[in-house]
Structure formats: C-alpha cells, structure tokens
Scaffold this motif. Structure first.
Motif, PDB file in Angstrom:
ATOM      1  N   THR A   1       0.835  -1.208   0.000  1.00 58.78           N
ATOM      2  CA  THR A   1       0.000   0.000   0.000  1.00 58.78           C
ATOM      3  C   THR A   1       0.872   1.261   0.000  1.00 58.78           C
ATOM      4  OG1 THR A   1      -0.077   0.107   2.413  1.00 58.78           O
ATOM      5  CG2 THR A   1      -1.836  -1.151   1.308  1.00 58.78           C
TER       6      THR A   1
ATOM      7  N   ARG B   1       0.307   3.650   1.902  1.00 61.47           N
ATOM      8  CA  ARG B   1       0.506   4.013   3.314  1.00 61.47           C
ATOM      9  C   ARG B   1       1.798   3.399   3.854  1.00 61.47           C
ATOM     10  NH1 ARG B   1      -2.777   6.200   6.729  1.00 61.47           N
ATOM     11  NH2 ARG B   1      -4.702   5.644   5.645  1.00 61.47           N
ATOM     12  N   ARG B   2       2.022   2.131   3.519  1.00 64.28           N
ATOM     13  CA  ARG B   2       3.254   1.467   3.979  1.00 64.28           C
ATOM     14  C   ARG B   2       4.483   2.216   3.456  1.00 64.28           C
ATOM     15  NH1 ARG B   2       6.032  -3.671   4.116  1.00 64.28           N
ATOM     16  NH2 ARG B   2       7.750  -3.116   5.482  1.00 64.28           N
TER      17      ARG B   2
ATOM     18  N   GLU C   1       4.438   5.991   5.125  1.00 67.82           N
ATOM     19  CA  GLU C   1       4.668   6.116   6.571  1.00 67.82           C
ATOM     20  C   GLU C   1       5.897   5.332   7.035  1.00 67.82           C
ATOM     21  OE1 GLU C   1       0.975   5.018   8.437  1.00 67.82           O
ATOM     22  OE2 GLU C   1      -0.045   6.824   7.735  1.00 67.82           O
TER      23      GLU C   1
ATOM     24  N   ASP D   1      -6.951   9.818   0.733  1.00 66.54           N
ATOM     25  CA  ASP D   1      -7.963   8.766   0.896  1.00 66.54           C
ATOM     26  C   ASP D   1      -7.541   7.468   0.206  1.00 66.54           C
ATOM     27  OD1 ASP D   1      -9.465  10.598   2.152  1.00 66.54           O
ATOM     28  OD2 ASP D   1     -10.853  10.956   0.499  1.00 66.54           O
ATOM     29  N   ASN D   2      -6.580   7.589  -0.719  1.00 59.98           N
ATOM     30  CA  ASN D   2      -6.133   6.421  -1.484  1.00 59.98           C
ATOM     31  C   ASN D   2      -4.917   5.715  -0.877  1.00 59.98           C
ATOM     32  OD1 ASN D   2      -7.758   6.480  -4.209  1.00 59.98           O
ATOM     33  ND2 ASN D   2      -7.266   8.600  -3.694  1.00 59.98           N
ATOM     34  N   LEU D   3      -4.497   6.139   0.299  1.00 60.91           N
ATOM     35  CA  LEU D   3      -3.268   5.567   0.867  1.00 60.91           C
ATOM     36  C   LEU D   3      -3.348   4.064   1.081  1.00 60.91           C
ATOM     37  CD1 LEU D   3      -2.019   8.154   3.540  1.00 60.91           C
ATOM     38  CD2 LEU D   3      -0.879   7.484   1.426  1.00 60.91           C
ATOM     39  N   ASP D   4      -4.569   3.533   1.269  1.00 65.03           N
ATOM     40  CA  ASP D   4      -4.673   2.097   1.531  1.00 65.03           C
ATOM     41  C   ASP D   4      -4.976   1.268   0.282  1.00 65.03           C
ATOM     42  OD1 ASP D   4      -4.077   2.130   4.324  1.00 65.03           O
ATOM     43  OD2 ASP D   4      -6.005   3.120   4.619  1.00 65.03           O
TER      44      ASP D   4
ATOM     45  N   PRO E   1      -4.058  -1.003  -2.590  1.00 65.73           N
ATOM     46  CA  PRO E   1      -2.890  -1.828  -2.915  1.00 65.73           C
ATOM     47  C   PRO E   1      -2.305  -1.406  -4.267  1.00 65.73           C
ATOM     48  CG  PRO E   1      -4.798  -3.180  -2.339  1.00 65.73           C
ATOM     49  CD  PRO E   1      -5.300  -1.780  -2.532  1.00 65.73           C
TER      50      PRO E   1
END
Ligand code: SF4
Length: 203
Positions: free
Chosen positions: A41, A43-44, A47, A76-79, A81
């Motif tokens: 993702t 986010r990974r 962050e 909103d799209n950080l998660d 895949p």
C-alpha cells in the motif's frame, strides 16, 4: 542467489505477481527507489519507508504513476494496494511506480502547470491535439495562477484536456492531460477558489 520463476511468483498478488521498484519523491522524509512486492500500500511506503512529510506537515496528495503524466489523488487512497487492477479501480495508473508526495503547502494548480509545460516541450508535434493542446492547457493554467482565471476557464480546461486525451495519436498525448483531469476531479475546490476570486493569485 536465484529464486527462479516460481520463487518470484510467491511475491505480490495473484494477478500481479512479483516485485516492483517504487520511487518516492517530493515532500517525503526518505526519498529514494525501493523494491517491494506488488500490492504494497501507499501508506506502507509513505509512513514506514518514507517517514511521512518532513517538518510535521500534513500530506495533501500524491501524484501516482509518473512525475509528469501521473494522476493527482488524495490521501484517501493511501490504503489502495499498488497493483494494476486496484489502481485502475481507484482511477489511477500504477505506471512507472513513481509516487510524488506533496504536503499541505503545495499548489496543485502550479504542479499541473509544470506537468503541462513539460508536455508542451516534449510533444513531437506530429498531431495537432498534442502540438497545440498541451501548450494551450499550460497557458490557461498560467492565467489561473496569475489571478485572472474565470469560472469558464475550468470548463475550457476540462473540455480541452478530454479532447487532447481522446484525439492524440500516441500514448504521450493521450496521457499528457491526466494530471489536469485528475486534479479537476480530486482537487476541484482549488480551481474553483482560484477562479471565483479573479485578481487573487493562487498561493
Ligand atoms: S501525441 Fe504523440 S504523435 Fe501526436 S504530437 Fe504528441 S508525441 Fe507526437
């Protein structure tokens, strides 16, 4: 040590096996090129790997898939895949694996203008939509940034960008207006604000 074909396929997703190089750039603590399994993702990467935006700034958005023709999307799209199908379903293309993060101080319209100025230079000039269209889109964005934009300029931008995308001969012209079209979808308020108070230049 070689892991072979079958070993490589154990990484990633069922439909997108293997790994990909992801480039993290822009307002991010640890920019660089990192290899991760397909389906990781954003986010990974943002962050854990990138250490977020420097100086405690908030993430405003990400340009995904290419530093010129990538789509501008919100956090909103950080998660989502990062594989071909998931990105397409979220309205973006994984493309080169480039992720350009921008913080709360970024001017989305200026970012779009920079992309379009690049394509106005890079066109091979063979077909008219790409030859004139990209330059015209960049010019309209410059007018908006100068504080002289009008609400009708937003409609002009949308029509022209769709026209260039649908009528250019090759992938360069077809993809060139993606930043503008995605920004008009996801950061439309920036355009409305810039065009509804003529005389106030975009920050
Ligand atoms: S779309 Fe392709 S062929 Fe047409 S002018 Fe642009 S780069 Fe050249």
């Amino acid at each position: 040590m070689s892991i072979g074909f079958d070993g490589y396929r154990t990484f990633g997703t069922k439909t997108c096996p293997g790994t990909k190089l992801f480039t993290l750039s822009g307002n991010i603590g640890n920019p660089g090129v990192y290899e991760f399994p397909m389906g990781v993702t954003m986010r990974r990467l943002f962050e854990d790997v990138g250490a977020g935006c420097p100086n405690g700034k908030k993430l405003r958005g990400i340009q995904v898939g290419g530093s010129a023709s990538g789509a501008f999307v919100t956090p909103d799209n950080l998660d989502v895949p990062l594989d071909i199908e998931s990105c397409a379903a979220a309205g973006m293309s994984l493309g080169t694996g480039s992720l350009m993060f921008f913080d709360e101080d970024a001017d989305v319209i200026e970012l779009c203008r920079g992309c379009m100025a690049f394509f106005a230079e890079e066109t091979c000039a063979k077909c008219t939509p790409c030859r004139y269209g990209n330059k015209r889109i960049a010019d309209i964005l410059s007018v908006i940034l100068s504080g002289k934009g009008r609400m009708e300029d937003i409609e002009k931008l949308e029509k022209l960008s769709n026209y260039v995308s649908k009528n250019s001969l090759c992938g360069l012209g077809q993809a060139a207006p993606t930043p503008v079209l995605s920004a008009l979808r996801n950061f439309r308020d920036d355009y409305v604000k810039a065009c509804s108070s003529p005389g106030t230049a975009s920050a």
